[in-house]
Write an enzyme that holds these catalytic residues in place. Sequence first.
Site, PDB file in Angstrom:
ATOM      1  N   ASP A  46       0.976  -1.277   0.030  1.00  0.00           N
ATOM      2  CA  ASP A  46       0.017   0.056  -0.005  1.00  0.00           C
ATOM      3  C   ASP A  46       1.010   1.088   0.124  1.00  0.00           C
ATOM      4  O   ASP A  46       2.200   1.031   0.066  1.00  0.00           O
ATOM      5  CB  ASP A  46      -0.953  -0.027   1.259  1.00  0.00           C
ATOM      6  CG  ASP A  46      -2.518   0.722   1.043  1.00  0.00           C
ATOM      7  OD1 ASP A  46      -2.331   1.871   0.462  1.00  0.00           O
ATOM      8  OD2 ASP A  46      -3.470   0.112   1.246  1.00  0.00           O
ATOM      9  N   VAL A  78      -8.689   4.322  -4.690  1.00  0.00           N
ATOM     10  CA  VAL A  78      -9.709   5.368  -3.810  1.00  0.00           C
ATOM     11  C   VAL A  78     -10.904   4.697  -3.701  1.00  0.00           C
ATOM     12  O   VAL A  78     -11.525   4.125  -4.695  1.00  0.00           O
ATOM     13  CB  VAL A  78      -9.585   6.621  -4.876  1.00  0.00           C
ATOM     14  CG1 VAL A  78     -10.744   7.577  -3.987  1.00  0.00           C
ATOM     15  CG2 VAL A  78      -8.358   7.401  -4.632  1.00  0.00           C
ATOM     16  N   TYR A  88     -16.338   6.574  -9.939  1.00  0.00           N
ATOM     17  CA  TYR A  88     -15.625   5.310  -9.411  1.00  0.00           C
ATOM     18  C   TYR A  88     -16.482   4.001  -9.917  1.00  0.00           C
ATOM     19  O   TYR A  88     -15.664   3.210 -10.162  1.00  0.00           O
ATOM     20  CB  TYR A  88     -16.342   5.561  -7.645  1.00  0.00           C
ATOM     21  CG  TYR A  88     -15.962   4.494  -6.970  1.00  0.00           C
ATOM     22  CD1 TYR A  88     -14.440   4.153  -6.529  1.00  0.00           C
ATOM     23  CD2 TYR A  88     -16.730   3.578  -6.507  1.00  0.00           C
ATOM     24  CE1 TYR A  88     -14.337   2.946  -5.635  1.00  0.00           C
ATOM     25  CE2 TYR A  88     -16.488   2.250  -5.876  1.00  0.00           C
ATOM     26  CZ  TYR A  88     -15.236   2.271  -5.517  1.00  0.00           C
ATOM     27  OH  TYR A  88     -15.078   1.056  -4.572  1.00  0.00           O
ATOM     28  N   SER A  97     -22.052  -4.406  -0.214  1.00  0.00           N
ATOM     29  CA  SER A  97     -21.957  -3.399   1.137  1.00  0.00           C
ATOM     30  C   SER A  97     -21.176  -4.139   2.205  1.00  0.00           C
ATOM     31  O   SER A  97     -21.796  -4.847   2.802  1.00  0.00           O
ATOM     32  CB  SER A  97     -23.240  -2.914   1.597  1.00  0.00           C
ATOM     33  OG  SER A  97     -23.960  -2.292   0.735  1.00  0.00           O
ATOM     34  N   ARG A 119     -30.802  -0.196   2.907  1.00  0.00           N
ATOM     35  CA  ARG A 119     -30.191  -0.693   1.620  1.00  0.00           C
ATOM     36  C   ARG A 119     -29.247  -1.906   2.010  1.00  0.00           C
ATOM     37  O   ARG A 119     -29.268  -3.091   1.318  1.00  0.00           O
ATOM     38  CB  ARG A 119     -29.374   0.257   0.794  1.00  0.00           C
ATOM     39  CG  ARG A 119     -28.519  -0.450  -0.463  1.00  0.00           C
ATOM     40  CD  ARG A 119     -27.791   0.873  -0.999  1.00  0.00           C
ATOM     41  NE  ARG A 119     -26.910   0.125  -2.156  1.00  0.00           N
ATOM     42  CZ  ARG A 119     -25.658  -0.034  -1.967  1.00  0.00           C
ATOM     43  NH1 ARG A 119     -24.892   0.363  -0.838  1.00  0.00           N
ATOM     44  NH2 ARG A 119     -24.864  -0.338  -2.953  1.00  0.00           N
TER      45      ARG A 119
END
Length: 279
Positions: free
Chosen positions: A32, A73, A135, A164, A172
């Site tokens: 990273d 990102v 994105y 998610s 959601r």
Amino acid sequence: MKKLVLTGAAGRLGSYLRGPLAQLCEEFVSSDLAESVPDLAPNETYVRADITDLDAMVALLEGADMVVHFGAVGDEAPMEVLWGPNFYGAYTVWEAAARNKLRRVVYASSIHAVGMHRKTDFIGIDAPHKPDTFYGLAKCFAEDLASLYWDKRGLEAVCMRILSCAQVSNSRAVGSWLSYDDLVHLVERAISTPITGFSIVYGVSNNDRAPVDNAKAQHLGYRPKDNAEQFAEAIYAQDGPLDPHDPANTHHGGPFAAVELGNSGVAHLNLNAEDTAKG
């Protein structure tokens, strides 16, 4: 497996994956932009590297069998911000993998590649790209890149369209939740399946209200166990009636389908502290 590489190792999801992935190989390399990561496994080496640097990626992937690519990102942002890490960074990883003759790239794609489809459509893995943001557009680009490198260079790829992966904190997520245990299971299957070619699979738990269909990804053997229905009553009471004309409620991308291009979608997800603490 001899050597496995993880990009995005200092991010929220990468942090959860480091330990389990280290158990799958003799040599585990995490990478990273952070100066370091805590609690290295006995067989783990951390390498600070920029995914927008092709030479650095070629060096990072030398001798590897596979790379699990989570570096990017992780939110909607202006194109100028996303172009390097999310678009060009995907190219550098695939190109470096091809030059080093890796077998496979396991990629953290996203539901936002198809986020402007309506949830009532119950889309499968063959749904056409319909990004909700820049994105999401980057995820479309990387999926097409993966397909191209499979067709032209024989480099396998599993593109995991994560929905998610956070605690269930909004309506959601009752359908879109991917538990951390199921995330680990998904990535392990993407690595261990003998032959994948170019594959797409939705990263979602075994929710009663899951809005996507993984029927055509059965060859990966991904069988999630967790179910967000246990949270449904409390979450629906908390959120109250939802506006049926708000794209955030009606489209797969949730808030990403409603925000203006370049504006954060994560800011509207009502994530709790645990899900925002690790980047």
